[in-house]
Design a protein around this motif. Structure first.
Motif, mmCIF file in Angstrom:
data_model
loop_
_atom_site.group_PDB
_atom_site.id
_atom_site.type_symbol
_atom_site.label_atom_id
_atom_site.label_comp_id
_atom_site.label_asym_id
_atom_site.label_seq_id
_atom_site.Cartn_x
_atom_site.Cartn_y
_atom_site.Cartn_z
ATOM 1 N N LYS A 171 17.471 17.023 35.472
ATOM 2 C CA LYS A 171 18.459 16.138 34.834
ATOM 3 C C LYS A 171 18.720 14.916 35.697
ATOM 4 O O LYS A 171 18.768 13.789 35.204
ATOM 5 C CB LYS A 171 19.780 16.880 34.605
ATOM 6 N N MET A 221 20.914 19.409 28.861
ATOM 7 C CA MET A 221 19.968 18.424 28.380
ATOM 8 C C MET A 221 18.634 19.106 28.109
ATOM 9 O O MET A 221 18.115 19.815 28.948
ATOM 10 C CB MET A 221 19.765 17.319 29.432
ATOM 11 N N GLN A 222 18.115 18.870 26.908
ATOM 12 C CA GLN A 222 16.791 19.382 26.596
ATOM 13 C C GLN A 222 15.759 18.293 26.844
ATOM 14 O O GLN A 222 16.012 17.107 26.612
ATOM 15 C CB GLN A 222 16.722 19.854 25.158
ATOM 16 N N VAL A 223 14.598 18.721 27.340
ATOM 17 C CA VAL A 223 13.498 17.799 27.609
ATOM 18 C C VAL A 223 12.230 18.308 26.936
ATOM 19 O O VAL A 223 12.069 19.508 26.733
ATOM 20 C CB VAL A 223 13.244 17.634 29.128
ATOM 21 N N THR A 224 11.370 17.360 26.580
ATOM 22 C CA THR A 224 10.042 17.737 26.106
ATOM 23 C C THR A 224 9.110 17.732 27.306
ATOM 24 O O THR A 224 9.249 16.918 28.221
ATOM 25 C CB THR A 224 9.502 16.794 25.018
ATOM 26 N N PRO A 251 13.534 13.165 27.977
ATOM 27 C CA PRO A 251 14.548 13.613 27.021
ATOM 28 C C PRO A 251 13.933 13.771 25.628
ATOM 29 O O PRO A 251 13.030 13.010 25.248
ATOM 30 C CB PRO A 251 15.580 12.485 27.027
ATOM 31 N N VAL A 252 14.424 14.738 24.858
ATOM 32 C CA VAL A 252 13.868 14.987 23.530
ATOM 33 C C VAL A 252 13.960 13.770 22.614
ATOM 34 O O VAL A 252 13.172 13.634 21.683
ATOM 35 C CB VAL A 252 14.503 16.223 22.850
ATOM 36 N N HIS A 271 5.948 21.727 24.941
ATOM 37 C CA HIS A 271 7.108 22.474 24.466
ATOM 38 C C HIS A 271 8.400 21.754 24.848
ATOM 39 O O HIS A 271 8.373 20.746 25.535
ATOM 40 C CB HIS A 271 7.105 23.903 25.010
ATOM 41 N N ILE A 272 9.515 22.332 24.406
ATOM 42 C CA ILE A 272 10.847 21.829 24.736
ATOM 43 C C ILE A 272 11.541 22.893 25.571
ATOM 44 O O ILE A 272 11.423 24.087 25.294
ATOM 45 C CB ILE A 272 11.664 21.533 23.453
ATOM 46 N N GLU A 273 12.272 22.441 26.602
ATOM 47 C CA GLU A 273 13.008 23.391 27.435
ATOM 48 C C GLU A 273 14.312 22.758 27.910
ATOM 49 O O GLU A 273 14.495 21.540 27.831
ATOM 50 C CB GLU A 273 12.183 23.848 28.634
ATOM 51 N N GLU A 274 15.193 23.593 28.426
ATOM 52 C CA GLU A 274 16.451 23.128 29.011
ATOM 53 C C GLU A 274 16.158 22.638 30.427
ATOM 54 O O GLU A 274 15.489 23.325 31.199
ATOM 55 C CB GLU A 274 17.480 24.263 29.040
ATOM 56 N N ALA A 275 16.647 21.463 30.765
ATOM 57 C CA ALA A 275 16.389 20.865 32.071
ATOM 58 C C ALA A 275 17.276 21.489 33.141
ATOM 59 O O ALA A 275 18.466 21.731 32.915
ATOM 60 C CB ALA A 275 16.617 19.364 32.017
#
Length: 87
Positions: A70, A1-4, A25-26, A61-65
């Motif tokens: 999550k 899951m990607q998050v902002t 979540p993005v 930025h956006i990153e992997e949670a």
């Protein structure tokens, strides 16, 4: 899951700065929703009267949670990372 990640700096009632990140979540890109999450968090810290707008909170930025993030996002829609002055 990607998050902002939304980098947030709020002046507390005692004049010190709270620095925290709001992770969502993005798919959530409505700033008003994200500010609402920030206000929920501020309420838990006794700082609900403080301003939370684009002046205090901006997309970073956006990153992997991580698994912990999550779980938090699935439970309440967002996750807070306390950085400074949040105690």
């Amino acid at each position: 899951m990607q998050v902002t990640v939304w980098d947030t700096y709020v002046t507390r009632m005692d004049g010190l700065i709270m620095h925290f990140d709001i992770l969502v979540p993005v798919a959530i890109n409505d700033a008003a929703v994200i500010y609402g999450y920030g206000k929920e968090y501020l309420k838990t810290k006794g700082q609900e009267a403080q301003s939370l707008t684009s002046k205090e909170c901006q997309f970073c930025h956006i990153e992997e949670a991580s698994p912990e993030i999550k779980k938090s996002v699935k439970a309440k829609g967002y996750h807070i990372i306390e950085m400074q002055g949040c105690n």
